[in-house]
Design an enzyme around this catalytic site. Structure first.
Site, short mmCIF file in Angstrom:
data_model
loop_
_atom_site.label_atom_id
_atom_site.label_comp_id
_atom_site.label_asym_id
_atom_site.label_seq_id
_atom_site.Cartn_x
_atom_site.Cartn_y
_atom_site.Cartn_z
CE LYS A 182 1.67 3.25 -3.63
NZ LYS A 182 1.24 2.27 -4.58
C1 LIG Z 1 0.09 1.43 -5.12
C2 LIG Z 1 -0.06 -0.01 -4.84
C3 LIG Z 1 -0.20 -0.97 -5.85
C4 LIG Z 1 -0.48 -0.63 -7.27
O1 LIG Z 1 0.37 0.23 -7.85
P1 LIG Z 1 -0.11 1.13 -9.10
O2 LIG Z 1 1.20 1.61 -9.61
O3 LIG Z 1 -0.99 2.21 -8.55
O4 LIG Z 1 -0.79 0.23 -10.05
C5 LIG Z 1 -0.19 -2.30 -5.51
N1 LIG Z 1 -0.08 -2.70 -4.25
C6 LIG Z 1 0.01 -1.83 -3.23
C7 LIG Z 1 0.15 -2.35 -1.84
C8 LIG Z 1 0.01 -0.45 -3.51
O5 LIG Z 1 0.06 0.41 -2.49
#
Ligand SMILES: *Cc1c(COP(=O)(O)O)cnc(C)c1O
Length: 362
Positions: A182
């Protein structure tokens, strides 16, 4: 190959001494470093009501639990996302009701959401996919008119804006992820931002088994079983150091995104995504629709650039079979959309090369 996603980690000489200090401090569970990170998030998101959690999925789950969502309830959501958005709903036992997307943006269509509301609808889950912000003017209206709360899954949209303000205090809950790929990563992590201060304390208890950290263990009484969703001091210190660079890194995503918006506009074979009124994307991925996508992807490969649709539509998974319905706009979008790299690792020379290559056609 230039990747679509890549973790940014703060410089070694800042990060490593800070990690070492916490790791050998004798206290690595949730403590000062974790709380200071949480305070840093409050500043960054301009919202005092924030809980740091282990993952974006944990943040989504806590939001749903805060609304007491359970079997028999319905949550309206989108298949155009990463799976955890919808597995988080599924683990509450609620039924996912798919709404269709706006074929121009791939983001949930407010009109379709309106049509899917029933007396069982308990929440609307919005995903600011790839860093593009949903049509919040319309969704705010729907929420105000019906009283149905909105959960914003902003895992892709750290630093995006609505009405000039950073995403994170518009809806009752906004969920962030600091997972490896992210905008900002703490290796794994997440946060939940609340609009109502009174939602924070119950969620804080659910974050830690149902216990109240302010009360001694002997006097604690668990009234609702919670989870182990808090962060430790190591995650906290990594987050503190990362946060010092986050705005600058996000600004690079945005600068590249705006460059593509300007230079790809009007090219044949490409349809750019229009952004909704008062929204400013944070361009986690650059998103557009292309004709003859397979050949477009091959063209990018020929200059060592990854291009891909990246995400699989959620509604085709067996676990969501009960929710199956016709989504004609999603069909159209899903066959045409593609991402190209847009993040901090894309320099000016590379982004120009990408655009020049696209201009030659495929
Ligand atoms: C990455 C992601 C999540 C979940 O995040 P994690 O930290 O991996 O649990 C939820 N929604 C979207 C759209 C994502 O890309």
């Amino acid at each position: 190959m230039l990747p679509l996603v890549k973790p940014y980690i703060a410089p070694r000489d800042e990060m490593m001494p800070a990690i070492e200090k916490v790791l050998y401090s004798g206290y690595i569970a949730e403590g000062e470093a974790a709380w200071n990170f949480e305070d840093g998030l409050k500043d960054f998101l301009d919202n005092p009501n924030i809980l740091a959690v282990q993952s974006g999925t944990a943040a989504l789950h806590l939001a749903l639990l805060s609304l007491n969502i359970e079997p028999g309830d319905e949550v309206i959501s989108t298949p155009m996302t990463s799976e955890p958005t919808n597995t988080a709903i599924a683990i509450t036992g609620a039924k996912i009701v798919w709404a269709d997307v706006d074929p121009n943006t791939g983001l949930l269509d407010p009109e379709s959401v309106r049509e899917k509301i029933t007396e069982r609808t308990r929440a609307i889950m919005l995903v600011h996919y790839a860093g593009m912000v949903c049509n919040m003017n319309e969704f705010n209206k729907i929420s105000d008119e019906t009283g149905i709360p909105i959960i914003e899954d902003a895992a892709h949209a750290l630093g995006a804006r609505y009405q000039g303000k950073i995403i994170g205090s518009n809806s009752r809950f906004t969920c962030f992820s600091f997972q490896a790929i992210k905008h900002m990563t703490t290796v794994d992590g997440g946060a939940i931002a609340f609009k109502n201060p009174e939602d924070v304390a119950p969620a804080r208890k659910l974050r830690w088994f149902g216990l109240d950290k302010k009360v001694s263990r002997l006097e604690n009484d668990i009234t609702r079983a919670g989870y182990k969703y808090g962060i430790n001091n190591l995650t906290g210190i990594i987050g503190q150091i990362q946060l010092k660079h986050t705005q600058e890194i996000i600004d690079q995503y945005i600068a590249n995104g705006k460059f593509y918006d300007g230079t790809l506009k009007g090219l044949s074979g490409i349809t750019l995504v229009p952004y909704y009124k008062y929204t400013e994307p944070s361009y986690w991925l650059y998103t557009m629709k292309v004709e003859d996508r397979d050949n477009f992807i091959r063209l990018m490969e020929s200059i060592n650039i990854t291009a891909s649709p990246l995400h699989h539509r959620s509604d085709t998974h067996s676990v969501f079979a009960d929710s199956k319905c016709d989504l004609p706009n999603l069909e159209d979008w899903y066959n045409k959309y593609v991402h190209i790299p847009c993040g901090w690792w894309v320099d000016e020379e590379t982004r120009s090369k990408i655009v020049e290559t696209i201009k030659r056609g495929w």
